[in-house]
Design an enzyme around this catalytic site. Structure first.
Site, PDB file in Angstrom:
ATOM      1  N   LYS A 156       0.963  -1.361  -0.037  1.00 59.59           N
ATOM      2  CA  LYS A 156      -0.017  -0.132  -0.008  1.00 59.59           C
ATOM      3  C   LYS A 156       0.832   1.372  -0.030  1.00 59.59           C
ATOM      4  O   LYS A 156       0.525   2.119  -0.616  1.00 59.59           O
ATOM      5  CB  LYS A 156      -0.899  -0.034   1.423  1.00 59.59           C
ATOM      6  CG  LYS A 156      -2.120  -0.950   1.198  1.00 59.59           C
ATOM      7  CD  LYS A 156      -3.108  -0.667   2.320  1.00 59.59           C
ATOM      8  CE  LYS A 156      -2.450  -0.601   3.747  1.00 59.59           C
ATOM      9  NZ  LYS A 156      -2.117  -1.904   4.218  1.00 59.59           N
ATOM     10  N   TYR A 193      12.264  -4.849  14.804  1.00 58.51           N
ATOM     11  CA  TYR A 193      12.046  -6.176  14.382  1.00 58.51           C
ATOM     12  C   TYR A 193      10.775  -6.666  13.931  1.00 58.51           C
ATOM     13  O   TYR A 193      10.397  -7.517  13.302  1.00 58.51           O
ATOM     14  CB  TYR A 193      12.818  -7.086  15.346  1.00 58.51           C
ATOM     15  CG  TYR A 193      14.093  -7.903  14.877  1.00 58.51           C
ATOM     16  CD1 TYR A 193      13.877  -8.399  13.482  1.00 58.51           C
ATOM     17  CD2 TYR A 193      14.744  -8.827  15.639  1.00 58.51           C
ATOM     18  CE1 TYR A 193      14.791  -9.080  12.855  1.00 58.51           C
ATOM     19  CE2 TYR A 193      15.732  -9.729  15.064  1.00 58.51           C
ATOM     20  CZ  TYR A 193      15.721  -9.823  13.645  1.00 58.51           C
ATOM     21  OH  TYR A 193      16.587 -10.759  13.180  1.00 58.51           O
ATOM     22  N   GLU A 229      -9.410  -2.569  14.711  1.00 54.17           N
ATOM     23  CA  GLU A 229      -8.744  -1.097  15.059  1.00 54.17           C
ATOM     24  C   GLU A 229      -9.012  -0.045  13.791  1.00 54.17           C
ATOM     25  O   GLU A 229      -9.255   1.030  14.120  1.00 54.17           O
ATOM     26  CB  GLU A 229      -7.426  -1.317  15.153  1.00 54.17           C
ATOM     27  CG  GLU A 229      -6.806  -2.300  16.175  1.00 54.17           C
ATOM     28  CD  GLU A 229      -6.784  -3.483  15.925  1.00 54.17           C
ATOM     29  OE1 GLU A 229      -7.145  -3.922  15.184  1.00 54.17           O
ATOM     30  OE2 GLU A 229      -5.780  -4.098  16.676  1.00 54.17           O
ATOM     31  N   LYS A 258      -5.862 -16.428  -8.589  1.00 50.38           N
ATOM     32  CA  LYS A 258      -7.130 -16.410  -7.680  1.00 50.38           C
ATOM     33  C   LYS A 258      -7.189 -15.172  -7.212  1.00 50.38           C
ATOM     34  O   LYS A 258      -6.853 -14.210  -6.426  1.00 50.38           O
ATOM     35  CB  LYS A 258      -6.649 -17.250  -6.439  1.00 50.38           C
ATOM     36  CG  LYS A 258      -6.089 -18.826  -6.809  1.00 50.38           C
ATOM     37  CD  LYS A 258      -7.161 -19.419  -7.793  1.00 50.38           C
ATOM     38  CE  LYS A 258      -7.913 -20.488  -7.412  1.00 50.38           C
ATOM     39  NZ  LYS A 258      -8.999 -21.107  -8.362  1.00 50.38           N
ATOM     40  N   THR A 259      -8.520 -14.781  -7.671  1.00 50.75           N
ATOM     41  CA  THR A 259      -9.063 -13.313  -7.340  1.00 50.75           C
ATOM     42  C   THR A 259     -10.143 -13.584  -5.964  1.00 50.75           C
ATOM     43  O   THR A 259     -10.559 -12.177  -5.577  1.00 50.75           O
ATOM     44  CB  THR A 259      -9.910 -12.634  -8.464  1.00 50.75           C
ATOM     45  OG1 THR A 259     -10.777 -13.547  -8.799  1.00 50.75           O
ATOM     46  CG2 THR A 259      -8.917 -12.623  -9.707  1.00 50.75           C
ATOM     47  N   PRO A 302      -9.918 -14.199  -2.865  1.00 46.43           N
ATOM     48  CA  PRO A 302      -9.570 -13.270  -1.400  1.00 46.43           C
ATOM     49  C   PRO A 302      -9.677 -11.837  -1.765  1.00 46.43           C
ATOM     50  O   PRO A 302     -10.233 -10.971  -0.646  1.00 46.43           O
ATOM     51  CB  PRO A 302      -7.979 -13.596  -1.336  1.00 46.43           C
ATOM     52  CG  PRO A 302      -7.812 -14.939  -1.863  1.00 46.43           C
ATOM     53  CD  PRO A 302      -8.746 -15.071  -3.228  1.00 46.43           C
ATOM     54  N   CYS A 308      24.929   6.628  13.391  1.00 50.88           N
ATOM     55  CA  CYS A 308      24.376   6.850  14.530  1.00 50.88           C
ATOM     56  C   CYS A 308      24.954   5.772  15.654  1.00 50.88           C
ATOM     57  O   CYS A 308      26.218   6.189  16.197  1.00 50.88           O
ATOM     58  CB  CYS A 308      23.010   6.667  14.633  1.00 50.88           C
ATOM     59  SG  CYS A 308      22.126   7.476  16.168  1.00 50.88           S
ATOM     60  N   GLY A 344      26.375   3.080  14.694  1.00 50.77           N
ATOM     61  CA  GLY A 344      27.457   2.580  14.198  1.00 50.77           C
ATOM     62  C   GLY A 344      28.675   3.675  14.148  1.00 50.77           C
ATOM     63  O   GLY A 344      29.841   3.509  14.248  1.00 50.77           O
ATOM     64  N   HIS A 357      21.647  10.581  10.763  1.00 53.04           N
ATOM     65  CA  HIS A 357      21.047   9.787   9.904  1.00 53.04           C
ATOM     66  C   HIS A 357      21.037  10.380   8.550  1.00 53.04           C
ATOM     67  O   HIS A 357      19.840  10.789   8.181  1.00 53.04           O
ATOM     68  CB  HIS A 357      19.766   9.230  10.266  1.00 53.04           C
ATOM     69  CG  HIS A 357      19.941   8.454  11.619  1.00 53.04           C
ATOM     70  ND1 HIS A 357      19.712   6.920  11.559  1.00 53.04           N
ATOM     71  CD2 HIS A 357      19.811   8.795  12.866  1.00 53.04           C
ATOM     72  CE1 HIS A 357      19.672   6.534  13.099  1.00 53.04           C
ATOM     73  NE2 HIS A 357      19.678   7.873  13.760  1.00 53.04           N
ATOM     74  N   GLU A 378      20.681   8.881   5.779  1.00 51.70           N
ATOM     75  CA  GLU A 378      19.561   8.077   5.007  1.00 51.70           C
ATOM     76  C   GLU A 378      17.982   8.789   4.914  1.00 51.70           C
ATOM     77  O   GLU A 378      17.324   8.530   4.018  1.00 51.70           O
ATOM     78  CB  GLU A 378      19.407   6.743   5.469  1.00 51.70           C
ATOM     79  CG  GLU A 378      18.667   6.406   6.715  1.00 51.70           C
ATOM     80  CD  GLU A 378      19.542   6.573   8.037  1.00 51.70           C
ATOM     81  OE1 GLU A 378      20.767   7.112   7.954  1.00 51.70           O
ATOM     82  OE2 GLU A 378      19.197   6.266   9.166  1.00 51.70           O
TER      83      GLU A 378
HETATM   84  N1  GLN Z   1      21.409   3.728  21.083  1.00 48.84           N
HETATM   85  C1  GLN Z   1      22.325   4.853  20.582  1.00 48.84           C
HETATM   86  C2  GLN Z   1      21.609   6.266  21.282  1.00 48.84           C
HETATM   87  O1  GLN Z   1      20.587   6.250  21.555  1.00 48.84           O
HETATM   88  C3  GLN Z   1      22.342   4.965  19.071  1.00 48.84           C
HETATM   89  C4  GLN Z   1      20.804   5.272  18.591  1.00 48.84           C
HETATM   90  C5  GLN Z   1      20.768   5.072  17.008  1.00 48.84           C
HETATM   91  O2  GLN Z   1      21.459   4.489  16.596  1.00 48.84           O
HETATM   92  N2  GLN Z   1      19.562   5.514  16.442  1.00 48.84           N
HETATM   93  O3  GLN Z   1      22.458   7.179  21.333  1.00 48.84           O
END
Ligand code: GLN
Length: 542
Positions: free
Chosen positions: A17, A54, A150, A188-189, A191, A382, A384, A508, A510
């Site tokens: 979606k 996760y 919900e 199969k349509t 569902p 971060c 990393g 970050h 990204e």
């Molecule tokens: N755990 C680390 C912190 O809170 C890094 C957080 C993260 O990678 N977004 O500073």
């Protein structure tokens, strides 16, 4: 008149979606229209910030510090928007505000009910999202699957909007899975038909249906979807598996979906222009090179946990015509089987992503050490970044057992520590250092040569930072902090100038990476991985 498009999903969640909603926005944008997007998440949480990546995928961070659903990331990437917290509605936000109004006495003695008080709150917020940015079209994606308990108040609210806004100003798009049977290859349509019935039961008749299937639906499936969905065949479209999700707007537009939507909403537009987008997609589909990246993480089993990072790496790849093949490696594997660390020699680059808590950190530190010692291009984001500081402190500065107080509160060398303003904060929701903050880059550094600006604004999400007490020791041993907060007290980027490419940031990049305009740190990293693979000398910094 503002136009409203509502996207619902059937059969199962994760049916695409978010990509469909983004693609509809793209088809409208290509026709010169100004869309904005609202994501409805029917869960009770106020925002995605407290959810485990996760289970739910990454938390996307907006400029204004919203911790939102990852679909906002898709909207931002496809439509090059900068969305706000208000673009993500949850049951939690809606009820919180209705209950606060009730406590203030705003409802003047009336009994507060789901209809109309909760539904009014939902409708107001959808309309406000459009007003906030003067949008011509507000796309609203209702998360979850039609039929979920919900979701009911949200579906009721969007049903009411048809009556209030008028037929020509509202459009319902329903997307559902059309599986193909292994044995017979039959589409199969059924569902999908059931999910349309479920939607009708609550009073919504879709105007258009998108079949999500592995390949283009056949004439028979299309006929059935139209017949049982009570729509003309010309209102049925198919989103089939593509090489890259960025092809989906082009695929749907070719089937006539963009024109159908504009016709149905009585929008007059003078042609369309996908040219920039097509160039980017072409680059992604026809790469000239390939780079292999090891992403060493804690949530490696679910790639949605790293979706913005994955896309930023790919945007970087597209910029140098390289296909980016990412292996998601469980960091803990390097703890259980330390000899496996040499597997990293098979990769063109090592990437250590964000993370929280102790699990897997020693594995990530081992991977960082391996990359540094073997001069494999390295990018840390971060956590990393913080783990790279710990690795350097331990193995270069000789600070044995150096750590972050997040991982070991009793470490003799707390090189990473809680930010002062975080002390005493006990509430978890929305209390990290969040959103866009200014970072000042030092000239003649890798950071400056990649970002090409002295001042940048990048998004953050963290509680811990480099402890100022250890800056001297780290610097004296060669670790350069080349980007800092305006007051110079917060370390934002680090680099090792003697390495081929060794860079990490507290922020970050990204979240602001876009197709055709990749995040500079990601683009720089991928370019370095490719250059080294091709045997080119390392690029000089300016
Ligand atoms: N755990 C680390 C912190 O809170 C890094 C957080 C993260 O990678 N977004 O500073």
């Amino acid at each position: 008149m503002v136009k409203y498009i509502f996207v619902t999903g059937g059969v199962l969640s994760s049916v695409g979606k978010g990509i469909l909603t983004s693609s509809i926005g793209k088809m409208l944008q290509a026709r010169g229209l100004k869309p904005t997007v609202v994501k409805i998440d029917p869960y009770v949480n106020i925002d995605a910030g407290t959810m485990n990546p996760y289970m739910h995928g990454e938390v996307f961070v907006t400029d204004d510090g919203g911790e939102t659903d990852l679909d906002l990331g898709w909207y931002e990437r496809f439509l090059d928007l900068s969305l706000k917290q208000e673009n993500n509605l949850t049951t939690g936000t809606i009820y919180k505000s209705v209950i606060e109004k009730e406590r203030r006495g705003d409802f003047l003695g009336r009994c507060v009910q789901i209809v109309p008080h909760v539904t009014n709150e939902i409708k107001n917020r959808i309309r406000n999202a459009g007003k906030m940015v003067n949008a011509e079209i507000v796309l609203t994606e209702v998360g979850g699957t039609v039929g979920d308990i919900e979701g009911l108040p949200f579906l009721e609210a969007i049903r009411q909007m048809r009556v209030e806004e008028g037929y020509e100003n509202t459009l319902y798009v329903h997307v559902a899975l059309v599986p193909v049977l292994d044995v017979t290859g039959e589409m199969k349509t059924k569902p999908l038909q059931h999910s349309v019935n479920e939607l009708r039961r609550i009073g919504i008749q879709p105007d258009t249906i998108v079949a999500r299937s592995p390949t283009m639906i056949d004439a028979e499936a299309l006929r059935k979807i139209a017949l049982f969905g009570t729509i003309p065949e010309s209102a049925v479209f198919c989103s089939y598996n593509a090489e890259t999700v960025y092809q989906v707007p082009l695929i749907l537009d070719k089937q006539g979906m963009g024109d159908f939507i504009c016709g149905r909403l009585a929008i007059k537009c003078k042609g369309k222009d996908f040219s920039g987008w097509e160039v980017f997609v072409d680059g992604m589909v026809h790469p000239e090179h390939e780079v292999k990246i090891a992403l060493v993480g804690k949530y490696a089993g679910l790639s949605d946990s790293y979706v913005s990072m994955t896309e930023a790496l790919r945007h970087g790849g597209a910029a140098c015509k390289a296909k980016v093949c990412i292996s998601y490696l469980e960091a803990e594997k390097f703890e259980r089987e330390p000899h496996c660390i040499s597997d990293l020699a098979n990769f063109d680059g090592v990437f250590v992503p964000y993370g929280f808590g102790p699990r897997g950190t020693e594995g990530k530190i081992a991977a960082t050490k391996y990359a540094r010692e073997n001069n494999i291009p390295f990018l840390g984001i971060c956590y990393g970044f913080q783990l790279a500081v710990i690795e350097f402190a331990r193995n270069v500065c000789g600070l044995k057992d150096a750590n972050s107080t997040e991982i070991n509160p009793d470490t003799p060398y707390p090189v990473i520590d809680l930010m002062p303003e975080q002390r005493g904060i006990e509430i978890k929701g929305a209390t990290m250092r969040l959103g866009a903050h200014k970072v000042v880059l030092q000239k003649v550094t890798l950071a400056y040569s990649m970002f090409a600006q002295e001042e940048i604004h990048e998004r953050h999400r963290h509680r811990f930072e480099v402890n100022l007490d250890y800056i001297e020791a780290l610097k004296n041993n060669g670790l350069c902090f080349t980007g800092k907060s305006s007051d110079g007290r917060r370390m934002e980027t680090l680099e090792l100038s003697d390495k081929y490419f060794y860079f990490a940031s507290q922020f970050h990049g990204e979240f602001k990476s876009r197709p055709g305009r990749p995040s500079p740190e990601y683009a720089g990293f991928i370019q370095a991985c490719l250059n080294r693979k091709l045997g080119k000398p390392k690029t000089t910094i300016s």
